[in-house]
Design an enzyme around this catalytic site. Structure first.
Site, PDB file in Angstrom:
ATOM      1  N   HIS A  57      25.046  10.669   8.180  1.00  0.00           N
ATOM      2  CA  HIS A  57      24.965  10.978   6.748  1.00  0.00           C
ATOM      3  C   HIS A  57      24.155  12.233   6.425  1.00  0.00           C
ATOM      4  O   HIS A  57      23.912  12.538   5.264  1.00  0.00           O
ATOM      5  CB  HIS A  57      24.366   9.790   5.981  1.00  0.00           C
ATOM      6  N   GLU A 113      19.669  -3.187  10.498  1.00  0.00           N
ATOM      7  CA  GLU A 113      21.137  -3.313  10.448  1.00  0.00           C
ATOM      8  C   GLU A 113      21.758  -2.575  11.636  1.00  0.00           C
ATOM      9  O   GLU A 113      21.265  -1.504  12.017  1.00  0.00           O
ATOM     10  CB  GLU A 113      21.615  -2.707   9.127  1.00  0.00           C
ATOM     11  N   LYS A 162      22.260  -2.938  -1.149  1.00  0.00           N
ATOM     12  CA  LYS A 162      21.845  -1.588  -0.741  1.00  0.00           C
ATOM     13  C   LYS A 162      22.857  -0.615  -1.309  1.00  0.00           C
ATOM     14  O   LYS A 162      24.058  -0.738  -1.090  1.00  0.00           O
ATOM     15  CB  LYS A 162      21.663  -1.474   0.773  1.00  0.00           C
TER      16      LYS A 162
END
Ligand code: PGA
Ligand code: ZN
Length: 473
Positions: free
Chosen positions: A175, A330, A433
């Protein structure tokens, strides 16, 4: 009709509220719009015969799981292959044809029809983007006809719990173009009495983090999800910066604001270079029983550690858990590394939330396998990984009934569609989120939650620390 308070209305079955309102599907329209990365995506509108209607736009991921439902793109030159005109035509043609005249409240039936019409495992013929846009637009139109907000329509009388926001304030991995390996560093403001107060604390910390970064001469440009994307020497440095920002903003790390990570470890798996190229590509077959031969290895390239085993990464996470108020990790390992996931869950699962994103892809069948194998203890929920509202709700129900926590999630490519905020409240997910508290594609979801909290007045509660049963503070 008897006059009722808004809360009474929440408790009233939808079919008795506006009995005079025709609720069959009249028209379904779709168009190509742009997402937050400037890529095309699909927006669908569903019009009912009584005048009610709903609109939904579909998000798009960058670090995707291999078993996600397929996002249909045009290929060719237009928009560098990323156009969605074929998906748009499928909605306006085949899908609209089949759904015309259907009762819009029959969400389950409609979603099943869509899957059958597509006829493939991964919704690749019509496109999961075409199908999800339709599924969501139908739900919104039905809620509109019922005179209910979406969280009430999809939820129940007890859909009054506002989720804890996981605010992605430092971006790395796929990202951002920086040296940070871990994709997302998140603030978790859990020690507050309301969503609004928690969000404010997160926002103040986000702005403080910018000052801290500036003070060190680090970059304050942002990544795809609105978090800062500085070049850092190690992943620990990012954790240190977050703790410093929390303290400087006047909050107590751990008790008031904890931390969460999305490692997105699929992206850390490097295949052996071929023909002199350093190809970055996730492994291609399931590991473990009956799967890929040989252990998966990982590179934390940003900090110069390569060829790491799952055990090495687990040991790294243990060190981080000992040193930081970290309550959720995660995709700590790659989706194919099932043996690694089992070890990770066995070793750390009692002290930290382990979220399966690429691991489960919001797919009830894949989640069921993972639960049977004892992998992870929480589900990341992304509507477009599976492609319909019904299947998403089924995955969440399966997670909940097996003691798995649920985290409703945006994608890195988003629009201002804020449906996931309603989904999180409807399902009492406890956690959401949706990026940094910056950029309209991210704050549209947080703003929607502020409105819902206001609308619920005294009935609203904040999930807070109760959303993290493994967190010992
Ligand atoms: P994606 O990232 O939307 O690019 O997949 C989000 C995530 O990995 O959770
Ligand atoms: Zn993820």
């Amino acid at each position: 009709m008897v006059m009722s308070s808004p809360l009474d209305e929440v408790a009233t079955p939808t079919w008795s509220i506006r009995p005079e309102q025709p609720i069959d599907i009249d028209q379904i329209h779709a168009r190509e719009i742009l997402d937050s990365r400037g890529n095309p995506t699909i927006e669908v509108e569903c019009f009912l015969s009584g005048g009610a209607w709903g609109r939904a736009a579909v998000p798009s991921g960058a670090s995707t799981g291999k078993r996600e439902a397929l996002e249909l793109r045009d290929g060719g030159k237009r928009y560098q292959g990323k156009g969605v005109t074929r998906a748009v035509e499928h909605v306006k043609g085949e899908i609209a044809g089949v759904l015309r005249g259907q009762d819009a409240r029959d969400q389950m039936l409609i979603d099943r029809r869509l899957a059958e019409l597509d006829g493939t495992e991964t919704k690749s013929r019509l496109g999961a983007n075409a199908i999800l846009g339709t599924s969501l637009a139908v739900a919104k139109a039905a809620a509109c006809a019922a005179g209910l907000p979406l969280y009430s329509y999809l939820g129940s009388p007890v859909s009054t719990v506002l989720p804890v926001p996981l605010l992605n304030v430092l971006n790395g991995g796929a990202h951002a173009d920086n040296t940070v390996d871990v994709q997302e560093f998140m603030l978790v403001p859990l020690g507050f009495r309301s969503f609004g107060e928690a969000l404010r604390a997160g926002v103040e910390t986000y702005h403080t983090l910018k000052k801290v970064l500036r003070g060190r001469g680090l970059g304050t440009g942002v990544g795809d999800e609105g978090g800062f994307a500085p070049d850092l020497a190690t992943n620990r440095e990012a954790l240190d910066l977050l703790v410093e920002a929390i303290e400087e903003a006047g909050y107590e790390p751990g008790r008031e604001i904890a931390l969460a990570l999305d490692v997105a470890a699929n992206e850390l798996v490097f295949e052996k270079p071929k023909k002199g190229k350093n190809l970055k590509r996730p492994v291609s077959a399931p590991a473990g029983v009956g799967g890929r031969r040989g252990p998966v290895t990982y590179d934390l390239a940003g900090e110069g550690r390569t060829g790491l085993s799952a055990a090495d990464l687990i040991a790294t996470y243990r060190d981080w858990l000992d040193a930081y108020p970290l309550l959720s990790i995660e995709d700590g390992l790659a989706e194919d590394d099932r043996d690694g996931w089992k070890a990770l869950t066995d070793e750390l699962g009692d002290r930290v939330q382990l979220v399966g994103d690429d691991l489960f892809v919001t797919n009830p069948e894949i989640l069921a396998e993972g639960i049977a194998d004892g992998l992870a203890n929480a589900l990341l929920v992304k509507l477009n990984q599976i492609g319909t509202v019904t299947e998403t709700l089924a995955a969440m129900e399966l997670a909940r009934s097996n003691g798995y926590a649920t985290v409703v999630s945006h994608r890195s490519g988003e629009t201002n569609d804020s449906t996931i905020a309603d989904l999180a409240v409807a399902t009492r997910a406890g956690q959401i989120k949706t990026g940094a508290p910056a950029r309209s594609d991210r704050v549209s979801k947080y703003n929607r939650l502020l409105r819902i909290e206001e609308e619920l007045e005294g009935a609203a509660t904040y999930a807070g620390a109760a959303a993290f049963p493994r967190w010992k503070g």
